[in-house]
Design a protein around this motif. Sequence first.
Motif, mmCIF file in Angstrom:
data_model
loop_
_atom_site.group_PDB
_atom_site.id
_atom_site.type_symbol
_atom_site.label_atom_id
_atom_site.label_comp_id
_atom_site.label_asym_id
_atom_site.label_seq_id
_atom_site.Cartn_x
_atom_site.Cartn_y
_atom_site.Cartn_z
ATOM 1 N N SER A 42 32.183 -15.587 -43.081
ATOM 2 C CA SER A 42 32.371 -14.934 -41.787
ATOM 3 C C SER A 42 31.880 -15.810 -40.649
ATOM 4 O O SER A 42 32.530 -15.931 -39.599
ATOM 5 N N ARG A 43 30.721 -16.448 -40.847
ATOM 6 C CA ARG A 43 30.176 -17.320 -39.805
ATOM 7 C C ARG A 43 31.108 -18.513 -39.561
ATOM 8 O O ARG A 43 31.402 -18.858 -38.410
ATOM 9 N N VAL A 44 31.559 -19.124 -40.641
ATOM 10 C CA VAL A 44 32.431 -20.291 -40.516
ATOM 11 C C VAL A 44 33.749 -19.896 -39.845
ATOM 12 O O VAL A 44 34.244 -20.603 -38.945
ATOM 13 N N ALA A 45 34.318 -18.761 -40.247
ATOM 14 C CA ALA A 45 35.592 -18.330 -39.681
ATOM 15 C C ALA A 45 35.474 -18.058 -38.185
ATOM 16 O O ALA A 45 36.354 -18.431 -37.405
ATOM 17 N N SER A 46 34.369 -17.424 -37.771
ATOM 18 C CA SER A 46 34.183 -17.107 -36.354
ATOM 19 C C SER A 46 34.009 -18.374 -35.526
ATOM 20 O O SER A 46 34.594 -18.513 -34.446
ATOM 21 N N LEU A 47 33.216 -19.294 -36.039
ATOM 22 C CA LEU A 47 33.004 -20.547 -35.303
ATOM 23 C C LEU A 47 34.287 -21.367 -35.240
ATOM 24 O O LEU A 47 34.605 -21.959 -34.203
ATOM 25 N N ASN A 48 35.037 -21.384 -36.324
ATOM 26 C CA ASN A 48 36.306 -22.113 -36.319
ATOM 27 C C ASN A 48 37.326 -21.459 -35.397
ATOM 28 O O ASN A 48 38.227 -22.132 -34.877
ATOM 29 N N ALA A 49 37.182 -20.149 -35.176
ATOM 30 C CA ALA A 49 38.113 -19.430 -34.298
ATOM 31 C C ALA A 49 37.748 -19.593 -32.824
ATOM 32 O O ALA A 49 38.484 -19.119 -31.961
ATOM 33 N N GLY A 50 36.611 -20.242 -32.556
ATOM 34 C CA GLY A 50 36.261 -20.510 -31.163
ATOM 35 C C GLY A 50 34.981 -19.891 -30.677
ATOM 36 O O GLY A 50 34.632 -20.052 -29.501
ATOM 37 N N ALA A 51 34.247 -19.170 -31.533
ATOM 38 C CA ALA A 51 32.965 -18.609 -31.108
ATOM 39 C C ALA A 51 31.980 -19.740 -30.821
ATOM 40 O O ALA A 51 31.982 -20.767 -31.496
ATOM 41 N N ASP A 52 31.130 -19.537 -29.807
ATOM 42 C CA ASP A 52 30.154 -20.559 -29.424
ATOM 43 C C ASP A 52 28.801 -20.349 -30.079
ATOM 44 O O ASP A 52 27.982 -21.271 -30.111
ATOM 45 N N ASP A 53 28.551 -19.138 -30.581
ATOM 46 C CA ASP A 53 27.295 -18.855 -31.272
ATOM 47 C C ASP A 53 27.523 -17.621 -32.130
ATOM 48 O O ASP A 53 28.494 -16.865 -31.945
ATOM 49 N N TYR A 54 26.605 -17.402 -33.085
ATOM 50 C CA TYR A 54 26.757 -16.317 -34.057
ATOM 51 C C TYR A 54 25.382 -15.705 -34.251
ATOM 52 O O TYR A 54 24.466 -16.376 -34.749
ATOM 53 N N VAL A 55 25.199 -14.446 -33.858
ATOM 54 C CA VAL A 55 23.900 -13.773 -33.915
ATOM 55 C C VAL A 55 24.001 -12.583 -34.860
ATOM 56 O O VAL A 55 24.893 -11.739 -34.725
ATOM 57 N N LEU A 56 23.094 -12.534 -35.821
ATOM 58 C CA LEU A 56 23.097 -11.457 -36.809
ATOM 59 C C LEU A 56 22.290 -10.254 -36.335
ATOM 60 O O LEU A 56 21.234 -10.398 -35.717
ATOM 61 N N ASN B 32 40.976 -15.777 -19.102
ATOM 62 C CA ASN B 32 39.798 -15.920 -19.944
ATOM 63 C C ASN B 32 39.974 -16.888 -21.108
ATOM 64 O O ASN B 32 39.269 -16.793 -22.103
ATOM 65 N N GLY B 33 40.901 -17.819 -20.976
ATOM 66 C CA GLY B 33 41.172 -18.722 -22.091
ATOM 67 C C GLY B 33 39.980 -19.566 -22.498
ATOM 68 O O GLY B 33 39.852 -19.932 -23.652
ATOM 69 N N SER B 34 39.079 -19.875 -21.582
ATOM 70 C CA SER B 34 37.958 -20.748 -21.911
ATOM 71 C C SER B 34 36.620 -20.017 -21.894
ATOM 72 O O SER B 34 35.579 -20.653 -21.932
ATOM 73 N N VAL B 35 36.638 -18.696 -21.847
ATOM 74 C CA VAL B 35 35.382 -17.956 -21.772
ATOM 75 C C VAL B 35 34.576 -18.159 -23.057
ATOM 76 O O VAL B 35 35.103 -18.015 -24.155
ATOM 77 N N PRO B 36 33.295 -18.553 -22.941
ATOM 78 C CA PRO B 36 32.474 -18.704 -24.150
ATOM 79 C C PRO B 36 32.194 -17.351 -24.795
ATOM 80 O O PRO B 36 32.132 -16.326 -24.113
ATOM 81 N N CYS B 37 31.987 -17.372 -26.090
ATOM 82 C CA CYS B 37 31.806 -16.123 -26.843
ATOM 83 C C CYS B 37 30.636 -16.236 -27.816
ATOM 84 O O CYS B 37 30.533 -17.211 -28.562
ATOM 85 N N ILE B 38 29.778 -15.216 -27.799
ATOM 86 C CA ILE B 38 28.726 -15.066 -28.798
ATOM 87 C C ILE B 38 29.113 -13.908 -29.707
ATOM 88 O O ILE B 38 29.295 -12.780 -29.243
ATOM 89 N N VAL B 39 29.287 -14.192 -30.973
ATOM 90 C CA VAL B 39 29.580 -13.143 -31.944
ATOM 91 C C VAL B 39 28.279 -12.456 -32.338
ATOM 92 O O VAL B 39 27.282 -13.108 -32.664
ATOM 93 N N LEU B 40 28.293 -11.136 -32.293
ATOM 94 C CA LEU B 40 27.114 -10.315 -32.593
ATOM 95 C C LEU B 40 27.520 -9.355 -33.704
ATOM 96 O O LEU B 40 28.338 -8.453 -33.488
ATOM 97 N N THR B 41 26.984 -9.542 -34.926
ATOM 98 C CA THR B 41 27.503 -8.783 -36.059
ATOM 99 C C THR B 41 26.481 -8.653 -37.179
ATOM 100 O O THR B 41 25.499 -9.412 -37.236
ATOM 101 N N ALA B 42 26.739 -7.697 -38.058
ATOM 102 C CA ALA B 42 25.923 -7.544 -39.263
ATOM 103 C C ALA B 42 26.490 -8.329 -40.437
ATOM 104 O O ALA B 42 25.879 -8.374 -41.506
ATOM 105 N N ARG B 43 27.628 -8.972 -40.258
ATOM 106 C CA ARG B 43 28.245 -9.737 -41.339
ATOM 107 C C ARG B 43 27.501 -11.067 -41.489
ATOM 108 O O ARG B 43 27.605 -11.945 -40.636
ATOM 109 N N ASP B 44 26.777 -11.207 -42.588
ATOM 110 C CA ASP B 44 25.963 -12.410 -42.754
ATOM 111 C C ASP B 44 26.540 -13.396 -43.756
ATOM 112 O O ASP B 44 25.924 -14.406 -44.077
ATOM 113 N N ALA B 45 27.739 -13.133 -44.256
ATOM 114 C CA ALA B 45 28.337 -14.040 -45.234
ATOM 115 C C ALA B 45 28.696 -15.375 -44.573
ATOM 116 O O ALA B 45 29.113 -15.419 -43.414
ATOM 117 N N LEU B 46 28.513 -16.442 -45.318
ATOM 118 C CA LEU B 46 28.830 -17.769 -44.799
ATOM 119 C C LEU B 46 30.282 -17.843 -44.351
ATOM 120 O O LEU B 46 30.592 -18.442 -43.304
#
Length: 228
Positions: free
Chosen positions: A87-101, A71-85
């Motif tokens: 958190s979004r930047v960290a998730s995207l930099n870690a490889g998330a493909d999208d971020y849904v609040l 699963n090294g290349s599996v795309p990921c959508i982060v789904l979370t209540a964390r709306d801080a900038l």
Amino acid sequence: MKILIVDDHQSLRDLLADHLRRCGFAVEVAGTGGEAIACMQASRYDALILDLGLPDMDGAQILAARNTDRNGSVPCIVLTARDALESRVASLNAGADDYVLKPFAVPELEARLRAVLRRTVPGYQTLSRGNLSFEPASRHAVVAGQVLDLPRREAMLLEEMLRVAPRIVVKDRLEERLYACNESVTLNAIEALVSRLRRKLAMAGADIRIDTVRGLGYRIVMDGSGHV
């Protein structure tokens, strides 16, 4: 397409899983990070929907755990209540493909999932062989202008076989891709699916067919030639 949903809220993950299954996806669920890692070690997924606030670990650890052979290349959508900038930047930099609040609309999440798959999965929009074309997003199969009426599981089977044609699809792989790990699969479930799909292709006048490779699995070939 096989999706893993990781969320500790059972009602939410069940809601998402039911919706995505109705849309034609094979779906597995995990309620903890440990369960998610075990799933990813045991199976290959086309996308991951991930909550960051898990009871046993932070979701960021799951993003790192994707770096496996399966699963090294599996795309990921982060789904979370964390709306801080941050958190979004960290998730995207870690490889998330999208971020849904949270809260979110389920149809929007489905649309975002399909958008991610279009960007990351070659041929996701249309698969064609001979006079047959198949659109994974709508499960719309057409043979020489004639629409095939395919239930969800038959459409999933057709998609899996078209993606690898003319290579052989091993029967065990089809079971893994079409059924969740907690679903019971009868001994002849795959054979019955193949038989129904084979019959529908023939009745529609498809110039491809499904061959059985004894002891291995199945493959799509051009009717009468043995080659795609």
